[in-house]
Design an enzyme around this catalytic site. Sequence first.
Site, PDB file in Angstrom:
ATOM      1  N   GLU A 102      24.480   3.681  32.809  1.00  9.40           N
ATOM      2  CA  GLU A 102      24.404   4.969  32.117  1.00  9.40           C
ATOM      3  C   GLU A 102      25.806   5.404  31.709  1.00  9.40           C
ATOM      4  OE1 GLU A 102      23.041   7.022  30.251  1.00  9.40           O
ATOM      5  OE2 GLU A 102      21.677   8.205  31.471  1.00  9.40           O
ATOM      6  N   ASP A 103      25.907   6.090  30.580  1.00 14.21           N
ATOM      7  CA  ASP A 103      27.210   6.573  30.143  1.00 14.21           C
ATOM      8  C   ASP A 103      27.689   7.738  31.000  1.00 14.21           C
ATOM      9  OD1 ASP A 103      25.323   8.373  29.107  1.00 14.21           O
ATOM     10  OD2 ASP A 103      26.233   8.475  27.128  1.00 14.21           O
ATOM     11  N   ASP A 106      25.151  13.937  34.433  1.00 14.77           N
ATOM     12  CA  ASP A 106      25.579  15.312  34.683  1.00 14.77           C
ATOM     13  C   ASP A 106      24.560  16.018  35.572  1.00 14.77           C
ATOM     14  OD1 ASP A 106      23.758  15.740  32.513  1.00 14.77           O
ATOM     15  OD2 ASP A 106      25.371  16.146  31.130  1.00 14.77           O
ATOM     16  N   PHE A 155      32.438  19.216  27.962  1.00 16.30           N
ATOM     17  CA  PHE A 155      31.723  18.396  26.983  1.00 16.30           C
ATOM     18  C   PHE A 155      32.707  17.382  26.421  1.00 16.30           C
ATOM     19  CE2 PHE A 155      29.993  17.137  22.914  1.00 16.30           C
ATOM     20  CZ  PHE A 155      28.697  16.827  23.285  1.00 16.30           C
ATOM     21  N   ARG A 168      31.111   8.405  18.755  1.00 16.27           N
ATOM     22  CA  ARG A 168      30.906   7.311  19.713  1.00 16.27           C
ATOM     23  C   ARG A 168      31.954   6.200  19.573  1.00 16.27           C
ATOM     24  NH1 ARG A 168      25.834   7.878  21.979  1.00 16.27           N
ATOM     25  NH2 ARG A 168      24.231   8.799  20.656  1.00 16.27           N
TER      26      ARG A 168
END
Length: 178
Positions: A102-103, A106, A155, A168
């Site tokens: 997973e990137d 959170d 963010f 990206r």
Amino acid sequence: METIRVKDKEFRVSIAREAISKQVKRVADEISRDYAGQEPVFLVVLSGAFIFAADLVREVSLPCEICFVKLASYEGTCSTGTIREELGVTLDITDRPVIVVEDIVDTGTTMAHLLEKLAVRKPKSVDICALLVKPDKLQVDLDIRYTALTIPNDFIVGYGLDYDGYGRNTKDIYTIVE
């Protein structure tokens, strides 16, 4: 400090590519050690984890398979709270060790949802490998075995992570400038 503009927002470098590469290599070495003698399935969560996964599996010294799943829960800079499965697991993972790549984790709700879906497929084991974890934002109890970096609740974009589909394609990770 370098800044970039993505759509209508400005971002500054928060994690340089060299630091990312070092941590990806560290995690790959840990996986190679922990899974020695096994052939894990890397289950990559699209779209954000594709760059991390590509760099990670090239550093892993094991025979392995790669499969992709696509889940969506973000619009703009905020989580919607609703998880949509847009592309499902296409590989038989029964009795196979699975590493979910997973990137970013959170709140953890997307990962918890995915783990529930995977459990019915009866894998041998499931471990989580995250590029980034926001520990202060976690809302569910997750055992994240492999974490490249922990970050504050900001963010971010870059290195696979996006803002409305853009940003990206950078080698560094950037934090929003408010």
